[in-house]
Design a protein around this motif. Structure first.
Motif, mmCIF file in Angstrom:
data_model
loop_
_atom_site.group_PDB
_atom_site.id
_atom_site.type_symbol
_atom_site.label_atom_id
_atom_site.label_comp_id
_atom_site.label_asym_id
_atom_site.label_seq_id
_atom_site.Cartn_x
_atom_site.Cartn_y
_atom_site.Cartn_z
ATOM 1 N N GLU A 27 0.820 -1.217 0.000
ATOM 2 C CA GLU A 27 0.000 0.000 0.000
ATOM 3 C C GLU A 27 0.852 1.264 0.000
ATOM 4 O O GLU A 27 0.361 2.352 -0.287
ATOM 5 C CB GLU A 27 -0.938 -0.005 1.207
ATOM 6 C CG GLU A 27 -1.960 -1.115 1.120
ATOM 7 C CD GLU A 27 -2.694 -1.293 2.424
ATOM 8 O OE1 GLU A 27 -2.869 -0.289 3.149
ATOM 9 O OE2 GLU A 27 -3.084 -2.430 2.720
ATOM 10 N N PHE A 28 2.127 1.101 0.340
ATOM 11 C CA PHE A 28 3.080 2.190 0.184
ATOM 12 C C PHE A 28 3.736 2.099 -1.204
ATOM 13 O O PHE A 28 3.745 3.058 -1.967
ATOM 14 C CB PHE A 28 4.156 2.132 1.263
ATOM 15 C CG PHE A 28 5.402 2.905 0.927
ATOM 16 C CD1 PHE A 28 5.395 4.288 0.920
ATOM 17 C CD2 PHE A 28 6.574 2.244 0.560
ATOM 18 C CE1 PHE A 28 6.532 5.013 0.562
ATOM 19 C CE2 PHE A 28 7.709 2.950 0.209
ATOM 20 C CZ PHE A 28 7.698 4.342 0.205
ATOM 21 N N ALA A 29 4.258 0.929 -1.532
ATOM 22 C CA ALA A 29 5.091 0.775 -2.724
ATOM 23 C C ALA A 29 4.318 0.999 -4.027
ATOM 24 O O ALA A 29 4.797 1.702 -4.926
ATOM 25 C CB ALA A 29 5.756 -0.603 -2.729
ATOM 26 N N LEU A 35 3.155 6.977 -8.748
ATOM 27 C CA LEU A 35 3.204 8.443 -8.770
ATOM 28 C C LEU A 35 4.606 8.963 -9.085
ATOM 29 O O LEU A 35 4.764 9.933 -9.830
ATOM 30 C CB LEU A 35 2.704 8.989 -7.427
ATOM 31 C CG LEU A 35 1.209 8.734 -7.176
ATOM 32 C CD1 LEU A 35 0.857 8.935 -5.705
ATOM 33 C CD2 LEU A 35 0.335 9.622 -8.062
ATOM 34 N N LYS A 36 5.605 8.301 -8.551
ATOM 35 C CA LYS A 36 6.986 8.717 -8.806
ATOM 36 C C LYS A 36 7.317 8.576 -10.291
ATOM 37 O O LYS A 36 7.941 9.447 -10.899
ATOM 38 C CB LYS A 36 7.932 7.861 -7.958
ATOM 39 C CG LYS A 36 9.393 8.247 -8.052
ATOM 40 C CD LYS A 36 10.225 7.467 -7.039
ATOM 41 C CE LYS A 36 11.682 7.907 -7.097
ATOM 42 N NZ LYS A 36 12.554 6.930 -7.744
ATOM 43 N N ASP A 37 6.890 7.455 -10.883
ATOM 44 C CA ASP A 37 7.163 7.225 -12.309
ATOM 45 C C ASP A 37 6.450 8.238 -13.204
ATOM 46 O O ASP A 37 6.820 8.409 -14.368
ATOM 47 C CB ASP A 37 6.750 5.801 -12.719
ATOM 48 C CG ASP A 37 7.640 4.736 -12.078
ATOM 49 O OD1 ASP A 37 8.712 5.093 -11.550
ATOM 50 O OD2 ASP A 37 7.253 3.541 -12.102
ATOM 51 N N LYS A 38 5.409 8.888 -12.656
ATOM 52 C CA LYS A 38 4.690 9.922 -13.422
ATOM 53 C C LYS A 38 5.270 11.313 -13.136
ATOM 54 O O LYS A 38 4.684 12.324 -13.490
ATOM 55 C CB LYS A 38 3.200 9.911 -13.043
ATOM 56 C CG LYS A 38 2.487 8.617 -13.400
ATOM 57 C CD LYS A 38 2.281 8.445 -14.906
ATOM 58 C CE LYS A 38 1.393 7.280 -15.245
ATOM 59 N NZ LYS A 38 1.959 5.958 -14.992
ATOM 60 N N LYS A 69 8.392 -6.131 -4.771
ATOM 61 C CA LYS A 69 9.687 -6.681 -5.222
ATOM 62 C C LYS A 69 10.615 -5.545 -5.646
ATOM 63 O O LYS A 69 11.816 -5.576 -5.365
ATOM 64 C CB LYS A 69 9.476 -7.671 -6.375
ATOM 65 C CG LYS A 69 8.834 -8.969 -5.898
ATOM 66 C CD LYS A 69 8.430 -9.859 -7.068
ATOM 67 C CE LYS A 69 7.672 -11.085 -6.540
ATOM 68 N NZ LYS A 69 6.888 -11.736 -7.617
ATOM 69 N N ARG A 70 10.039 -4.553 -6.309
ATOM 70 C CA ARG A 70 10.841 -3.387 -6.719
ATOM 71 C C ARG A 70 11.392 -2.672 -5.483
ATOM 72 O O ARG A 70 12.562 -2.280 -5.446
ATOM 73 C CB ARG A 70 9.974 -2.446 -7.560
ATOM 74 C CG ARG A 70 10.699 -1.203 -8.032
ATOM 75 C CD ARG A 70 9.839 -0.427 -9.013
ATOM 76 N NE ARG A 70 10.345 0.907 -9.271
ATOM 77 C CZ ARG A 70 9.723 1.818 -9.998
ATOM 78 N NH1 ARG A 70 8.552 1.520 -10.560
ATOM 79 N NH2 ARG A 70 10.252 3.017 -10.179
#
Length: 226
Positions: A27-29, A35-38, A69-70
């Motif tokens: 729920e964090f990852a 959002l970070k990738d955007k 996993k990331r």
């Protein structure tokens, strides 16, 4: 670049069970990477600052997803997470939206935390989206709107269901049930099937039902910020 504040729990004791809780990794990852990738700029905060506790149950082999996993292989994000800013030093004016990942921890601390409550009320009052997933809608237990009524009153909301809580056998351990509290506060509560992806949006409020719903909440949040 939009700035999003992620607020994580600092609470690690699962009631009187002797077991540990905290935030749920997925729920964090999942929302974080989406959002970070955007291109979003994300700040991490928690009531006590520093490393927020990870719910050990969210770290088991059967709880793994591509996002978890990331995270496992992402030293940079792990480092950022270990240094969350203390909530009392956060100012609403610096951010465009706020997001609360779940896990059982927020039921104990964020639901009652005065800094969290005032941040939510200020974000909402200033027309900024407030989002929460799974157990994190617990943060609306004590939040009020301009009229002093519960913030969720008359609003479409969702959150971890009573039947999902029963399935993980913690109904008698948690301080309150998310579904019951949202209804008691006048929220127009709805839900999907247990463990299925389900999120609702009502104006500035975006809520998700369970871990599977966390990226959907992030998608709705991004659309609102656009």
């Amino acid at each position: 670049m939009k700035k999003i504040l992620f607020v994580l729990t600092s609470h690690e004791d699962l009631g009187d069970t002797g077991e540990k809780t905290g935030f749920w990794i997925e729920e964090f990852a999942a929302p974080y990477y989406f959002l970070k990738d955007k291109g979003m700029d994300i700040t991490l905060a928690s009531p006590k600052g520093g490393q927020p506790p990870i719910d050990p149950k969210s770290d088991t082999p059967d709880a793994q997803t591509p996002a978890t996993k990331r995270f496992k292989n992402d030293k940079e994000t792990q480092e950022l997470l270990s240094k969350t800013t203390k909530l009392e030093f956060i100012e609403e004016g610096h951010y465009d939206a706020i997001f609360f990942p779940g896990g059982h921890g927020p039921l104990w601390d964020l639901a009652e935390d005065k800094d969290s409550i005032s941040l939510i009320e200020n974000f909402y009052k200033n027309g900024k989206p407030v989002s929460a997933v799974c157990h994190a809608p617990a943060v609306f237990k004590n939040t009020k709107n301009r009229d002093g009524e519960p913030l969720v009153k008359g609003k479409k909301v969702t959150g971890f269901t009573n039947s999902e809580e029963a399935a993980v056998e913690l109904t008698d351990v948690v301080p309150f049930l998310v579904e019951d509290m949202l209804k008691k506060n006048g929220g127009e509560y709805s839900k999907g099937d247990d463990w299925a992806e389900y999120a609702v949006e009502d104006g500035l409020l975006i809520t998700g039902q369970n871990p599977a719903s966390s990226e959907l909440v992030a998608k709705k949040l991004l659309a609102k910020l656009k």
